[in-house]
Design an enzyme around this catalytic site. Structure first.
Site, mmCIF file in Angstrom:
data_model
loop_
_atom_site.group_PDB
_atom_site.id
_atom_site.type_symbol
_atom_site.label_atom_id
_atom_site.label_comp_id
_atom_site.label_asym_id
_atom_site.label_seq_id
_atom_site.Cartn_x
_atom_site.Cartn_y
_atom_site.Cartn_z
ATOM 1 N N ASN A 7 37.960 20.800 93.285
ATOM 2 C CA ASN A 7 39.090 20.305 92.495
ATOM 3 C C ASN A 7 40.078 21.472 92.360
ATOM 4 O O ASN A 7 39.874 22.377 91.562
ATOM 5 C CB ASN A 7 38.573 19.851 91.120
ATOM 6 C CG ASN A 7 39.674 19.297 90.236
ATOM 7 O OD1 ASN A 7 40.860 19.384 90.551
ATOM 8 N ND2 ASN A 7 39.282 18.733 89.110
ATOM 9 N N ARG A 90 39.172 16.344 95.001
ATOM 10 C CA ARG A 90 39.984 15.559 94.073
ATOM 11 C C ARG A 90 41.449 15.787 94.445
ATOM 12 O O ARG A 90 41.906 16.913 94.534
ATOM 13 C CB ARG A 90 39.759 16.015 92.649
ATOM 14 C CG ARG A 90 40.643 15.261 91.701
ATOM 15 C CD ARG A 90 40.792 15.937 90.393
ATOM 16 N NE ARG A 90 41.713 15.154 89.571
ATOM 17 C CZ ARG A 90 42.422 15.676 88.603
ATOM 18 N NH1 ARG A 90 42.349 16.964 88.337
ATOM 19 N NH2 ARG A 90 43.231 14.924 87.906
ATOM 20 N N HIS A 179 43.769 9.472 86.237
ATOM 21 C CA HIS A 179 42.387 9.495 85.729
ATOM 22 C C HIS A 179 41.569 8.335 86.303
ATOM 23 O O HIS A 179 40.572 7.915 85.708
ATOM 24 C CB HIS A 179 42.323 9.359 84.190
ATOM 25 C CG HIS A 179 42.875 10.509 83.418
ATOM 26 N ND1 HIS A 179 43.592 10.332 82.253
ATOM 27 C CD2 HIS A 179 42.814 11.847 83.624
ATOM 28 C CE1 HIS A 179 43.947 11.502 81.774
ATOM 29 N NE2 HIS A 179 43.502 12.447 82.586
ATOM 30 N N HIS A 207 40.175 7.355 78.157
ATOM 31 C CA HIS A 207 39.903 8.724 78.614
ATOM 32 C C HIS A 207 40.758 9.645 77.754
ATOM 33 O O HIS A 207 41.979 9.713 77.911
ATOM 34 C CB HIS A 207 40.260 8.865 80.099
ATOM 35 C CG HIS A 207 40.051 10.253 80.631
ATOM 36 N ND1 HIS A 207 39.037 10.577 81.504
ATOM 37 C CD2 HIS A 207 40.728 11.411 80.408
ATOM 38 C CE1 HIS A 207 39.093 11.867 81.783
ATOM 39 N NE2 HIS A 207 40.123 12.397 81.142
ATOM 40 N N GLY A 211 44.772 15.597 78.698
ATOM 41 C CA GLY A 211 45.619 14.454 79.043
ATOM 42 C C GLY A 211 44.824 13.216 78.669
ATOM 43 O O GLY A 211 43.602 13.210 78.811
ATOM 44 N N ARG A 240 51.647 16.613 75.663
ATOM 45 C CA ARG A 240 52.624 15.661 76.229
ATOM 46 C C ARG A 240 53.008 14.621 75.190
ATOM 47 O O ARG A 240 52.148 14.163 74.427
ATOM 48 C CB ARG A 240 52.047 14.949 77.449
ATOM 49 C CG ARG A 240 51.759 15.872 78.601
ATOM 50 C CD ARG A 240 51.299 15.067 79.817
ATOM 51 N NE ARG A 240 50.649 15.939 80.773
ATOM 52 C CZ ARG A 240 49.500 15.658 81.383
ATOM 53 N NH1 ARG A 240 48.889 14.507 81.165
ATOM 54 N NH2 ARG A 240 48.979 16.518 82.230
ATOM 55 N N GLY A 333 37.112 11.791 73.342
ATOM 56 C CA GLY A 333 36.371 10.528 73.279
ATOM 57 C C GLY A 333 34.870 10.735 73.152
ATOM 58 O O GLY A 333 34.181 10.011 72.430
ATOM 59 N N GLU A 384 33.479 12.782 86.885
ATOM 60 C CA GLU A 384 34.328 12.565 88.059
ATOM 61 C C GLU A 384 33.753 13.245 89.301
ATOM 62 O O GLU A 384 33.871 12.721 90.407
ATOM 63 C CB GLU A 384 35.732 13.100 87.761
ATOM 64 C CG GLU A 384 36.477 12.209 86.778
ATOM 65 C CD GLU A 384 37.567 12.935 85.995
ATOM 66 O OE1 GLU A 384 37.225 13.641 85.024
ATOM 67 O OE2 GLU A 384 38.742 12.804 86.353
HETATM 68 P P1 ADP Z 1 40.691 17.974 80.393
HETATM 69 O O1 ADP Z 1 41.660 16.868 80.236
HETATM 70 O O2 ADP Z 1 41.317 19.319 80.534
HETATM 71 O O3 ADP Z 1 39.556 17.710 81.367
HETATM 72 P P2 ADP Z 1 38.666 17.578 78.352
HETATM 73 O O4 ADP Z 1 38.317 16.197 78.728
HETATM 74 O O5 ADP Z 1 37.641 18.646 78.538
HETATM 75 O O6 ADP Z 1 40.013 18.076 78.956
HETATM 76 O O7 ADP Z 1 39.097 17.557 76.794
HETATM 77 C C1 ADP Z 1 39.484 18.715 76.151
HETATM 78 C C2 ADP Z 1 39.849 18.390 74.728
HETATM 79 O O8 ADP Z 1 38.751 17.740 74.069
HETATM 80 C C3 ADP Z 1 40.118 19.635 73.884
HETATM 81 O O9 ADP Z 1 41.449 20.045 73.956
HETATM 82 C C4 ADP Z 1 39.778 19.162 72.506
HETATM 83 O O10 ADP Z 1 40.962 18.669 71.927
HETATM 84 C C5 ADP Z 1 38.816 18.013 72.685
HETATM 85 N N1 ADP Z 1 37.487 18.319 72.147
HETATM 86 C C6 ADP Z 1 36.475 18.974 72.750
HETATM 87 N N2 ADP Z 1 35.414 19.073 71.930
HETATM 88 C C7 ADP Z 1 35.759 18.466 70.761
HETATM 89 C C8 ADP Z 1 35.105 18.233 69.507
HETATM 90 N N3 ADP Z 1 33.859 18.647 69.277
HETATM 91 N N4 ADP Z 1 35.790 17.566 68.557
HETATM 92 C C9 ADP Z 1 37.048 17.147 68.783
HETATM 93 N N5 ADP Z 1 37.722 17.335 69.926
HETATM 94 C C10 ADP Z 1 37.093 17.983 70.908
#
Ligand code: ADP
Length: 398
Positions: A7, A90, A179, A207, A211, A240, A333, A384
């Site tokens: 990726n 990817r 996504h 998702h 993002g 964003r 999520g 993914e």
């Molecule tokens: P990307 O889109 O870069 O793949 P991720 O899916 O890893 O990002 O999501 C990252 C975001 O998830 C972080 O910026 C944070 O806001 C959120 N996050 C991660 N762990 C937690 C948590 N324990 N509680 C709340 N939000 C979280």
């Protein structure tokens, strides 16, 4: 059979090496600061994590280093780089060209280059990764897996914008959605968890990461999604803005004497979303902590996010004329019980009821709905890389 998943970002490269017998991850890692002085490789294998500083002027040099580490005598997970049977990449944007993953050929690379016009920031790194592998492993088959592909099933009424139709014909301006690999994976897993054929299910997949995008998945096909021509559209995100009145762009540009491009690329893409509203952070962990401690801007940013999400979920239930399950995935999520709880609380009116005890978890696959909930609510950690590895195996070896 061993498959390497790559990726490539503009200055980074993530990788995972799969043994497809048992679908286990043999090694994974990340190269950062490619093209700058002092690149860093973080590599994980056999339960160990190592960090290495090195110089990597480009993606090819980064991959060379990754190959050295994968085959290092004593600690490497491979004896020879020739053990890699195929590489899956990817790639963000395949425009209208590909509705599923494809084997990489010179024609495919040319088609993806054409799509770079639609994703000038995101597509070139993917193509750079393909070129680097072609040079380093010329005999090894490669597959491209595209973020846009899963959404190619959207009907015309979902992807045509209400602007003069000629813009679609002349410039391919339409909703593409992103996504897709994640929405596809979690909807398939959800069907397995629910024990029903995906063809009979109406799902809303959320998702929520740096993002965020929502998809309406009817009978296994994406029928609408919140991101649009670019990943800037939809619900507010970390940095964003998500959807807003487009007249704001020219108004801001005129007021501050900057270009519309500056407004879109810098302000709306990088300084907006929950970061922009809170003035504090784009990370939900920071915002939840600050809101808990009484910070009103952080609380406002979280409420705007939760409401944005709730509006899309309700809209997609309306678009599909029903919903069997809502699925939460990606960083927020999977991990934020507060956000899941807030969103579901506001959806009680159409039969969403979650069990707060089951919701009190992080990063695991789980059905968190009450036994009687009309709409099921699931947490499904996305994967993914596994989808890319599976697609690569299916295309190269079947
Ligand atoms: P990307 O889109 O870069 O793949 P991720 O899916 O890893 O990002 O999501 C990252 C975001 O998830 C972080 O910026 C944070 O806001 C959120 N996050 C991660 N762990 C937690 C948590 N324990 N509680 C709340 N939000 C979280």
């Amino acid at each position: 059979m061993k498959i390497l998943v790559v990726n490539s970002g503009s200055s980074s490269l993530k990788y995972q090496l799969f043994d497809m017998v048992g679908e286990t991850v043999l090694a994974k890692g990340l190269v950062e600061r490619i093209g700058s002085q002092g690149s860093v490789l973080t590599h994980q294998a056999d339960g160990r994590k190592e960090k290495m500083d090195f110089e990597s002027p480009n993606h090819e040099a980064a991959l060379r280093k990754v190959f050295d580490v994968l085959t290092a005598s004593g600690t490497g997970v491979l004896k020879d780089i020739k053990e890699i049977d195929a590489v899956g990449h990817r790639v963000v944007h395949a425009g209208e060209k590909y509705a599923s993953s494809v084997r990489i050929t010179p024609e495919v690379v040319a088609a993806l280059e054409e799509c770079s016009e639609l994703a000038p920031l995101h597509n070139p790194p993917g193509i750079t990764g393909i070129r680097a592998i072609t040079k380093l492993l010329p005999e090894v088959p490669q597959v491209g897996v595209f973020d846009t592909a899963f959404h190619q099933t959207m009907p015309k009424e979902a992807y045509i914008y209400p602007i003069p139709y000629e813009y679609y014909e002349r410039h391919k301006i339409r909703r593409y959605g992103f996504h897709g690999t994640s929405h596809r994976y979690v909807s398939m897993r959800a069907a397995e968890m629910l024990g029903k054929p995906i063809a009979n299910l109406k799902l809303i997949t959320c998702h929520l990461g740096n993002g965020s995008s929502i998809a309406a998945v009817d009978g296994g096909r994406s029928v609408d999604t919140s991101m649009g021509f670019t990943p800037l559209a939809g619900i507010p995100m970390g940095t964003r803005s998500g959807d807003l009145d487009p007249a704001i762009v020219t108004f801001m540009a005129e007021k501050d004497g900057v270009t519309a491009e500056h407004v879109v690329q810098k302000i709306l893409n990088k300084q907006s979303g929950v970061l922009g509203v809170s003035g504090l952070s784009n990370d939900f962990r920071d915002l939840e902590e600050a809101a808990e401690a009484g910070n009103e801007s952080a609380a406002l940013a979280l409420t705007i996010f939760a409401n944005g999400l709730r509006k899309y979920i309700a809209a997609y239930a309306a678009i599909m004329n029903g919903v069997d399950a809502i699925i939460f995935t990606a960083g927020i999520g999977e991990n934020s019980k507060e956000m899941r709880s807030r969103v579901c609380e506001g959806l009680k009116f159409f039969g969403v009821a979650i069990d707060e005890e089951k919701n009190n978890c992080r990063g695991i696959e789980r059905d968190i709905s009450m036994p009687g909930s009309k709409v099921r609510v699931l947490i499904v950690p996305t994967n993914e890389e596994l989808v890319i590895a599976r697609d690569t195996r299916a295309i190269v070896f079947s």
